[in-house]
Design a protein around this motif. Structure first.
Motif, PDB file in Angstrom:
ATOM      1  N   PHE A 114       0.828  -1.203   0.000  1.00  0.00           N
ATOM      2  CA  PHE A 114       0.000   0.000   0.000  1.00  0.00           C
ATOM      3  C   PHE A 114       0.867   1.260   0.000  1.00  0.00           C
ATOM      4  CE2 PHE A 114      -3.894  -2.170   2.033  1.00  0.00           C
ATOM      5  CZ  PHE A 114      -4.565  -2.185   0.821  1.00  0.00           C
ATOM      6  N   SER A 118       2.083   4.693  -3.307  1.00  0.00           N
ATOM      7  CA  SER A 118       2.042   6.148  -3.297  1.00  0.00           C
ATOM      8  C   SER A 118       3.409   6.765  -3.104  1.00  0.00           C
ATOM      9  CB  SER A 118       1.135   6.626  -2.160  1.00  0.00           C
ATOM     10  OG  SER A 118      -0.178   6.268  -2.429  1.00  0.00           O
ATOM     11  N   PHE A 148      -0.197  -3.055  -7.909  1.00  0.00           N
ATOM     12  CA  PHE A 148      -0.874  -1.828  -8.322  1.00  0.00           C
ATOM     13  C   PHE A 148       0.092  -0.965  -9.110  1.00  0.00           C
ATOM     14  CE2 PHE A 148      -2.428  -3.036  -4.100  1.00  0.00           C
ATOM     15  CZ  PHE A 148      -3.679  -3.457  -4.464  1.00  0.00           C
ATOM     16  N   TYR A 150       0.054   1.747 -11.195  1.00  0.00           N
ATOM     17  CA  TYR A 150      -0.735   2.821 -11.768  1.00  0.00           C
ATOM     18  C   TYR A 150       0.158   4.007 -12.015  1.00  0.00           C
ATOM     19  CZ  TYR A 150      -4.797   0.128 -10.616  1.00  0.00           C
ATOM     20  OH  TYR A 150      -5.731  -0.847 -10.551  1.00  0.00           O
ATOM     21  N   GLY A 198      -7.227  11.935   4.298  1.00  0.00           N
ATOM     22  CA  GLY A 198      -7.179  10.844   3.336  1.00  0.00           C
ATOM     23  C   GLY A 198      -5.900  10.887   2.520  1.00  0.00           C
ATOM     24  N   ARG A 199      -6.042  10.588   1.240  1.00  0.00           N
ATOM     25  CA  ARG A 199      -4.867  10.584   0.371  1.00  0.00           C
ATOM     26  C   ARG A 199      -4.252  11.972   0.234  1.00  0.00           C
ATOM     27  NH1 ARG A 199      -3.507   7.444  -4.017  1.00  0.00           N
ATOM     28  NH2 ARG A 199      -1.870   8.848  -4.579  1.00  0.00           N
TER      29      ARG A 199
ATOM     30  N   LYS B 452     -13.170   6.924   0.255  1.00  0.00           N
ATOM     31  CA  LYS B 452     -11.898   7.465  -0.179  1.00  0.00           C
ATOM     32  C   LYS B 452     -11.805   8.929   0.220  1.00  0.00           C
ATOM     33  CE  LYS B 452     -11.560   8.981  -4.530  1.00  0.00           C
ATOM     34  NZ  LYS B 452     -10.926   9.567  -5.677  1.00  0.00           N
ATOM     35  N   ARG B 463      -6.188   4.839   4.116  1.00  0.00           N
ATOM     36  CA  ARG B 463      -5.812   6.004   3.307  1.00  0.00           C
ATOM     37  C   ARG B 463      -5.542   5.587   1.864  1.00  0.00           C
ATOM     38  NH1 ARG B 463      -1.372   7.799   6.092  1.00  0.00           N
ATOM     39  NH2 ARG B 463       0.085   6.685   4.785  1.00  0.00           N
ATOM     40  N   ILE B 464      -4.851   4.478   1.726  1.00  0.00           N
ATOM     41  CA  ILE B 464      -4.428   4.099   0.378  1.00  0.00           C
ATOM     42  C   ILE B 464      -5.339   3.027  -0.215  1.00  0.00           C
ATOM     43  CG2 ILE B 464      -2.497   3.221  -0.979  1.00  0.00           C
ATOM     44  CD1 ILE B 464      -0.711   4.424   1.288  1.00  0.00           C
ATOM     45  N   GLY B 465      -5.781   2.091   0.633  1.00  0.00           N
ATOM     46  CA  GLY B 465      -6.620   0.997   0.141  1.00  0.00           C
ATOM     47  C   GLY B 465      -7.893   1.485  -0.520  1.00  0.00           C
ATOM     48  N   ARG B 468      -7.160   2.870  -3.899  1.00  0.00           N
ATOM     49  CA  ARG B 468      -6.868   1.817  -4.880  1.00  0.00           C
ATOM     50  C   ARG B 468      -8.131   1.076  -5.266  1.00  0.00           C
ATOM     51  NH1 ARG B 468      -2.731   3.521  -7.394  1.00  0.00           N
ATOM     52  NH2 ARG B 468      -1.423   4.533  -5.866  1.00  0.00           N
ATOM     53  N   GLN B 471     -10.078   3.026  -7.656  1.00  0.00           N
ATOM     54  CA  GLN B 471      -9.464   3.038  -8.985  1.00  0.00           C
ATOM     55  C   GLN B 471      -9.765   1.766  -9.755  1.00  0.00           C
ATOM     56  OE1 GLN B 471      -5.348   3.756  -8.461  1.00  0.00           O
ATOM     57  NE2 GLN B 471      -5.561   5.940  -8.876  1.00  0.00           N
ATOM     58  N   ILE B 472      -9.696   0.646  -9.044  1.00  0.00           N
ATOM     59  CA  ILE B 472      -9.961  -0.622  -9.722  1.00  0.00           C
ATOM     60  C   ILE B 472     -11.409  -0.673 -10.185  1.00  0.00           C
ATOM     61  CG2 ILE B 472     -10.052  -3.119  -9.409  1.00  0.00           C
ATOM     62  CD1 ILE B 472      -7.729  -2.841  -7.456  1.00  0.00           C
ATOM     63  N   ASN B 475     -11.781   1.407 -13.170  1.00  0.00           N
ATOM     64  CA  ASN B 475     -11.250   0.733 -14.357  1.00  0.00           C
ATOM     65  C   ASN B 475     -12.229  -0.292 -14.895  1.00  0.00           C
ATOM     66  OD1 ASN B 475      -8.985   2.212 -14.115  1.00  0.00           O
ATOM     67  ND2 ASN B 475      -7.655   0.539 -13.445  1.00  0.00           N
ATOM     68  N   ASP B 485      -8.063  -8.063 -11.268  1.00  0.00           N
ATOM     69  CA  ASP B 485      -8.624  -6.996 -10.447  1.00  0.00           C
ATOM     70  C   ASP B 485      -9.540  -7.546  -9.361  1.00  0.00           C
ATOM     71  OD1 ASP B 485      -7.312  -5.040 -11.773  1.00  0.00           O
ATOM     72  OD2 ASP B 485      -8.989  -4.466 -13.063  1.00  0.00           O
ATOM     73  N   ASP B 488      -7.517  -8.640  -6.570  1.00  0.00           N
ATOM     74  CA  ASP B 488      -6.967  -7.475  -5.882  1.00  0.00           C
ATOM     75  C   ASP B 488      -8.030  -6.818  -5.007  1.00  0.00           C
ATOM     76  OD1 ASP B 488      -4.671  -8.040  -7.162  1.00  0.00           O
ATOM     77  OD2 ASP B 488      -4.729  -6.354  -8.565  1.00  0.00           O
ATOM     78  N   MET B 491      -8.498  -8.801  -2.014  1.00  0.00           N
ATOM     79  CA  MET B 491      -7.351  -8.627  -1.124  1.00  0.00           C
ATOM     80  C   MET B 491      -7.457  -7.297  -0.393  1.00  0.00           C
ATOM     81  SD  MET B 491      -4.284  -6.907  -0.999  1.00  0.00           S
ATOM     82  CE  MET B 491      -3.956  -6.417  -2.675  1.00  0.00           C
ATOM     83  N   ILE B 492      -7.819  -6.251  -1.102  1.00  0.00           N
ATOM     84  CA  ILE B 492      -7.927  -4.938  -0.456  1.00  0.00           C
ATOM     85  C   ILE B 492      -9.007  -4.981   0.624  1.00  0.00           C
ATOM     86  CG2 ILE B 492      -8.585  -2.521  -0.775  1.00  0.00           C
ATOM     87  CD1 ILE B 492      -7.325  -2.614  -3.511  1.00  0.00           C
TER      88      ILE B 492
END
Lengths: 831, 544
Positions: A114, A118, A148, A150, A198-199, B452, B463-465, B468, B471-472, B475, B485, B488, B491-492
């Motif tokens: 993760f 980033s 990932f 991206y 967040g991000r 998100k 924060r990141i999961g 992501r 995004q998936i 997509n 995907d 993934d 998994m997330i």
């Protein structure tokens, strides 16, 4: 002793105090649980989730409350269904922790995956590359590949300056919050914050100037990635190219342990240069921290214009001569009959230098004078901080009185450690004429007028006077341990002498001496003032007269002529002046003989810190051609005079010192190099645990005992106070105070600090300025002792109403309270 | 309090206010005065009663006629016809007439609507929320009086325990047990916090309670404080709920004026103060430890647990945090007893639950029904069926704590345990009901986008999961997804659950988990066939 609990970590049985966090318990057992957001000196938050481990608790019967046993008689352990953060979970008796199970390995791998989605993979150009927690942990625990891939890694403008000392790379930041928490929790400069969520989370500074903290450099050590770097080290070198050399910071009396990273580089013409200063762990002195002055103020070593050859005055001119010729000239002078010799030594000389100078001086019945405006080194040697004292051990039961000191400016690390002791429950009493950064943490704040320092301490002894005095006096007398820290805020030598006597009397009457965490502590302004006292040098109240009457003055590591025009006049009347210097100072210009000397980093030696800890430093850079160490020159002169002074190595000088100087009996260079067990257990090999500071492989030094510790008879002299005389003078009273970023010789060459230097002003209360029709920002002409100096004016409603304050070593020749005439300068009208 | 012949209530929720409810009120007032009816008719503005199809509305009692939407210019006619001449004005009545009056007028017509039972909302829409006297007349502060005069703190906790009340914020933790924890932690200072930071998407039950019956929260908090040994309370209200904050502040002032808050309440030794604290637009502050941080003036970020707020809460003191709806049950439980409360709902989840119905149904709004009712019943009875009779596909129960409920579970009783056994959760009480035209991938995308944006960023996985995962999903919806995907995503979702710090992060992966569990074929169609079976996702535009 805290209750101990026994638990099992990865099949290993560990016994640690109750309440220890799992990560620390594991570390004690040699098991490393990876962390990013945890730091052993801060409260855990459990943000990064890197330390997730499987935790099992002994199972208890719900009805009887008794431990449930397995068939084989062992206690049944029930594991929590989910992973738990090792950094926030305290250990309990019978707990079982598994750090390398598939579940926790998978967890770690996922966290790293993760984070890396980033985080830019710019390790090849990152300053942290090679000593980066993220890099190391990715190699150890990370997935080989990211699922990932991206394109949209976070893209930001890189290298955002947080002030002019620290740069932030927002792309690299993994939002562990260590820097924010360090600034808030540890050093109480809450100038960094998280912005957004967040991000979009990022670090911002909210101060003017940016990142306004004298401890800011430490955030670059604890940052687990290359997000925070000092401007100084930015793109300067790679960690693996540099060598490490241990040293001691020479900026104040704390004696912080540090490592200079050096490298020989083409950029500097093939010379070996210092690339950065890093903290070296010493939990008795500076823990894991350095102040920015210590970290960034090393550039003076590379300053040009060093003296390389002995100079001799011939036909009113200083001309280069051979060492022999210079020695000969001095020998001739000293051998003259009944010559009155004065040796004036500064506080940045080492113990070895001072010892040799003193030997030489004594053989000629000279007067050994310490160039200092603070008194009390004889008292600190007798009833100073007891052997075995450590600020980290102070808390409940200890009373700390800080008087006439702005510790935050005078000795930043002591400020930090006193603050932390107060936060642990020590009674803190702060007495000063003006507010300081320590007031916030004090249980009692006492105010006095400048000049009333000693009277204030006496009032504490009597327990009489205003209400807050009686309360503070009571609090101080009821403690188990007592400690008095005195500084030089607004004081000259006379005032200092009065103050230290009062402090000593208070400590003696209360019995706070001769044991650990008790006694007297002086906030000296130079690294080795205590050593100078111990070697036999004392300040002189009538330095002007002493110099004027001397036939020969040997001046080492001091620039009286540059500091004070009055002393320059006095020196003119001295027959023969010998100066030991690195640079062509004002005093050197007046000398008859000038000996070029080596800088601290070019030589070995020892300093005795304010806490009377003797610490050695190594040669960091090869010395330049020409200069010699002070102790060598002094020894050579001594030999010429028929003494057996040691000139071969400081190690051998120390062997003489420990024979002759009280308290130094146990000091030898090899003992000074002894390590000590320290907590936290830090290591450069796993810098994710406590940052990139260095573990101490070079010795923690030895705190020498006081006379009281040794049970010797004390000779404190009369501790009777002289009532301060009403000074009859006109004009405005100006008192000197200490500023961290002054314009001293050692700090000016560090350009990075230029903007933070203390303004050259008279600091005064608006009421006082009104009396003289002055406004903030005005220029004034100041007449002091026949000299005229132009100065600025700055208003500050916090300072007392009847005096103006001026920073020492800041271009203003004031080292003790004095009355001056001022006149406002009117800008000439434009034509 | 004077008696009147008719009561006229004007809705005053934000939507109504935006549509001119204040002017309607003014016009009604002028007209009533003009006709000289001021003495016999009371006029007040009330909180939301859950009808959102005809705002602003006017309810006239005792007939319980609901008019709406009422425009300012209708006021004169309405007063003349209904109040002066006594004739109902059919053309102004709210639509779905069979429902009219029933939601708001439960007490008078109890039993005519199956299973409707109002405990929490018993006064909402009936009393003037800004008038403490109306609350008192309607059994208000009776429970507090009883507690302070007859019961020991231990009795109170026992009573709450015996009621079986479980937290209505989403997790369903037994309330009595929580009170017991706080009460059992010795400390000089303790706090009671009412969590009114209702921010789960589609949920607005707490707002209606706060706006419509603010005194019930004050009473409940006082009882809770007495039970756990606290003497200070905070009501943390979502920043956007301006009306609720205003109402609460007024109610608190009135309570102080009547001696119901402050020192020596009802002549007992019990002292209690309440402060209102406004949120500032952060979803995460609904998480109790983040809420506590926020009250302390820090960044709203969840703390590491343990320790739990019951031992180390606000400023390190033992703290009781309860949701608005949970608290609103308390006075009735103390008044009527735990046994009475157990007569509603199911054995493991007694009592009622407030739901906010929204989505592709005929009637949206607020209902309070006993626990254990099924989704099919809710849709058929209260929502009056699906819009245009398109069949029901999926429901979402609100925010991170909720989950996606496939049509196959519409006969599962809606209570904590039945839902848990079915692998879904009750959530915060929103019921977003979607028909066949909904793409589950799109639904998950909307939810993931919310998480998100609202992740506080403190811990890594969340924060990141969430970023992501979004995004998936994006997509896949664009037609560029791969079968990898799906792994993934799984998994997330798993990592979010296992590695995150707080409840939000741990459950943020549930939409993707749920669609993979229940609608994998539909998601795979997006990838394998590059087609969105519902014709929603951008890449297709066509339906199968």
């Amino acid at each position: 002793m805290a209750d101990m609990v026994t638990l099992k970590i990865d099949q290993q049985i560990v016994t640690v105090p109750a309440g220890t966090l799992i990560v620390n318990a594991a570390r004690k057992a040699g098991i490393n649980i990876p962390v990013f957001c945890y730091h052993p000196k801060m409260e855990p938050v459990g943000m990064c989730r890197m330390c997730l481990v499987e935790v099992g608790y002994p199972q208890r019967d719900r009805v009887t409350g008794e431990l449930v046993k397995n068939e084989d008689g062992t206690t049944k352990i029930s594991f929590a269904p989910k992973l738990e953060t090792g950094c926030t979970t305290p250990v309990v008796e019978g707990m079982e922790v598994r750090t390398t199970t598939e579940k926790s390995n998978e967890g770690r791998k996922a966290i790293l995956e993760f984070i890396l989605t980033s985080h830019p993979l710019d390790c090849p150009i990152c300053d942290k590359g090679g000593e980066c927690a993220l890099q190391d942990l990715t190699m150890l625990h990370g997935p080989g590949k990211s699922r990932f891939i991206y394109d949209d890694k976070k893209l930001f403008a890189k290298h955002v300056p947080l002030g002019e000392m620290i740069l932030l790379d927002r792309e690299r930041c993994i939002q562990c919050g260590l820097c924010v928490r360090f600034q808030h929790e540890v050093v109480d400069d809450p100038v960094l914050h998280f912005y957004q969520r967040g991000r979009s989370l990022e670090i911002r500074t909210y101060s003017e100037p940016g990142f306004d903290s004298i401890f800011s450099g430490n955030t670059t050590d604890i940052c687990p990635v290359g997000a925070l770097t000092t401007v100084d080290f930015h793109f300067a070198a790679r960690p693996w190219e540099m060598e490490r050399d241990p040293s001691i910071c020479a900026h104040c009396a704390v004696g912080c342990n540090l490592i200079y990273n050096i490298r020989r580089e083409a950029k500097s013409g093939g010379k070996t240069v210092i690339k950065r200063a890093m903290p070296r762990q010493n939990e008795f002195v500076n823990e894991l921290w350095l102040c920015d002055k210590g970290r960034l103020g090393y550039h003076y070593v590379a300053a040009a214009e060093r003296l390389t050859q002995p100079l001799l005055r011939k036909d009113e001119k200083l001309v280069p001569v051979s060492w022999e010729e210079a020695y000969q000239r001095v020998e001739d002078k000293l051998r003259a009959e009944q010559v009155r010799l004065v040796t004036l030594a500064g506080g940045r000389l080492t113990n070895e230098d001072l010892f040799n100078f003193h030997q030489l001086n004594q053989s000629q019945n000279g007067k050994a004078v310490l160039y200092s405006q603070m008194a009390g080194g004889d008292l600190t040697a007798q009833i100073g901080l007891g052997k075995g004292s450590n600020f980290s051990d102070m808390g409940k039961g200890t009373a700390i009185l800080v008087v006439a000191s702005d510790l935050h400016e005078e000795a930043p690390l002591w400020w930090l450690r006193v603050k932390q002791a107060a936060q642990r429950g020590a009674i803190l009493i702060v007495a000063n004429a003006r507010p300081t950064r320590l007031d916030k943490f004090a249980n009692h704040v006492l105010r006095y007028e400048y000049g009333q320092e000693a009277a204030t301490i006496n009032a504490l002894l009597d327990g009489k006077g205003k209400d807050e005095f009686t309360q503070a006096a009571k609090a101080f007398s009821e403690a188990e341990n007592g400690l008095v820290i005195y500084g030089s805020d607004g004081l000259g030598l006379n005032g200092s002498e009065q103050l230290v006597k009062a402090c000593a009397k208070l400590l003696v009457e209360r019995g706070y001496y001769g044991k650990p965490n008790n006694g007297l502590l002086a906030v000296w302004d130079k690294p080795n003032i205590q050593g100078a006292w111990d070697m036999g040098f004392h300040p002189d109240r009538n330095l002007k007269g002493t110099l004027r009457e001397a036939d020969v003055a040997m001046i080492a590591a001091a620039d009286p002529a540059g500091d004070n025009p009055i002393l320059a006049q006095a020196l003119e009347e001295t027959d023969f002046v010998i100066v030991f210097e690195m640079f062509m100072t004002e005093t050197a210009k007046m000398a008859d003989v000038v000996f070029p000397v080596q800088a601290q980093i070019e030589r070995e030696g020892t300093y005795t810190s304010g806490e009377r800890r003797v610490q050695r430093f190594d040669i960091v850079l090869p010395h330049i051609e020409g200069p010699k160490s002070d102790y060598q020159i002094a020894a050579q002169l001594g030999r010429l005079m028929g003494l057996s002074t040691e000139d071969r190595s400081p190690v051998l000088v120390m062997n003489k010192i420990n024979e002759k100087v009280k308290g130094y009996q146990e000091i030898t260079y090899s003992r000074l190099a002894e390590r000590a067990e320290q907590w936290p257990l830090i290591s450069r090999a796993d810098s994710y645990y406590a940052g990139t500071g260095y573990e101490n492989e070079y010795g923690v030094g030895i705190q020498i005992s006081s006379s009281a510790d040794r049970g010797e008879e004390l000779s404190l002299g009369t501790l009777i106070l002289v009532e301060p005389q009403e000074e009859v003078a006109t004009g405005i009273k100006v008192v000197p105070v200490t500023a961290l970023y002054d314009r001293g010789q050692l700090i000016q060459p560090s350009q990075i600090l230029a903007k933070r230097l203390t303004p050259q002003v008279l600091l005064m209360h608006p009421v006082l300025s009104k009396k003289y029709q002055l406004q903030d920002g005005d220029q004034i002409k100041v007449k002091v002792a026949g000299n005229e100096i132009v100065s600025g004016v700055k208003l500050d409603a916090d300072v007392p109403q009847d005096v103006a304050l001026v920073a020492r070593s800041n271009g203003f020749p004031i080292s003790s309270p004095v009355f001056v005439q001022i006149q406002r300068l009117v800008p000439e009208p434009e034509a | 309090m004077k008696s009147v012949r008719s009561m006229v209530l004007v809705s005053s929720d934000p939507v109504s206010m935006e549509r001119g409810a204040a002017q309607v009120y003014e016009n009604l007032k002028t007209e009533i005065e003009t006709l000289g009816l001021s003495d016999e008719i009371s006029l007040s503005m009330i909180g939301d009663v859950g009808r959102h199809d005809a705002l602003p509305f006017v309810i006239i009692y005792p007939e319980a006629t609901i008019y709406g939407p009422v425009k300012p210019e209708n006021a004169q006619y309405l007063v003349e016809e209904h109040l002066y001449k006594g004739r109902v004005v059919p053309e102004l009545q709210a639509s779905h007439k069979e429902l009219t009056g029933k939601i708001a007028w439960v007490n008078a017509r109890k039993g005519t609507l199956p299973a409707e039972q109002r405990i929490v909302l018993q006064r909402v829409g009936i009393i003037d929320p800004e008038n403490i006297e109306e609350y008192i007349i309607n059994d208000g502060y009776q429970a507090l009086g009883k507690v302070l005069s007859e019961m020991s703190p231990r009795d109170v906790i026992e009573e709450v325990k015996s009621s079986g009340l479980r937290g209505r914020g989403g997790a369903g933790f037994p309330t009595g047990l929580k009170w017991g924890f706080v009460s059992g932690t010795p400390a000089k200072k303790k706090y009671v916090i009412c969590n009114g930071d209702e921010s789960e998407p589609g949920t607005f039950k707490d707002r209606l309670i706060l706006e419509g019956d603010p005194h019930s929260i004050i009473e409940a908090m006082s009882i809770a404080a007495y039970a756990v040994g606290a003497n200070e309370g905070f009501i943390y209200i979502r920043g956007e709920y301006l009306l609720a904050q205003e109402r609460l502040k007024k109610a608190i002032k009135q309570a102080y004026d009547y001696g119901i808050l402050g020192e020596k309440i009802f002549g007992s030794d019990f002292n209690f103060d309440i402060h209102v604290h406004s949120g500032a637009g952060a979803y995460i502050c609904g998480e109790e430890t983040a809420l506590i941080e926020s009250i302390e003036g820090k960044r709203g970020e969840p703390r590491a647990r343990p320790p739990y707020p019951t031992t180390h809460g606000l400023w390190g003191k033992p703290t009781l945090v309860n949701n608005v709806e949970t608290l609103a049950n308390i006075p009735a439980i103390l008044r009527n007893g735990g046994k009475w409360y157990r007569s509603f709902g199911t054995p493991s989840s007694p009592g009622t639950k407030v739901y906010t119905i929204l989505g592709n149904v005929n009637v949206t709004g607020l209902i309070e029904v006993p626990m254990g009712i099924t989704l099919r019943e809710v849709i058929a009875i209260y929502a009056k069926g699906m819009k245009r009779d398109v069949s029901f596909k999926v429901a979402q129960t609100g925010g991170s704590s909720g989950s996606i409920i496939p049509a196959s579970l519409q006969d599962t009783p809606m209570d904590f345990d039945s839902f848990q056994n079915a692998g879904v959760s009750l959530g915060s009480g929103a019921l977003l009901i979607c028909d066949e035209n909904t793409c589950v991938l799109d639904l998950a995308k909307v939810l993931q986008n919310f998480f998100k944006k609202e992740s506080c960023g403190k811990c890594n996985p969340c924060r990141i999961g969430n970023e992501r995962a979004y995004q998936i999903l994006e997509n896949i919806s664009q037609g560029t997804g791969t079968m990898q995907d799906l792994d993934d995503l799984a998994m997330i979702s798993k990592n979010l659950f296992e590695l995150s710090n707080c409840g939000l992060g741990q459950t943020a992966g549930s939409p993707i988990r749920d669609i993979l569990n229940h609608y994998r074929a539909e998601v795979e169609a997006h990838i394998r066939l590059k087609v969105c079976p519902s014709g929603v996702c951008p890449m297709s535009g066509k339906r199968l």
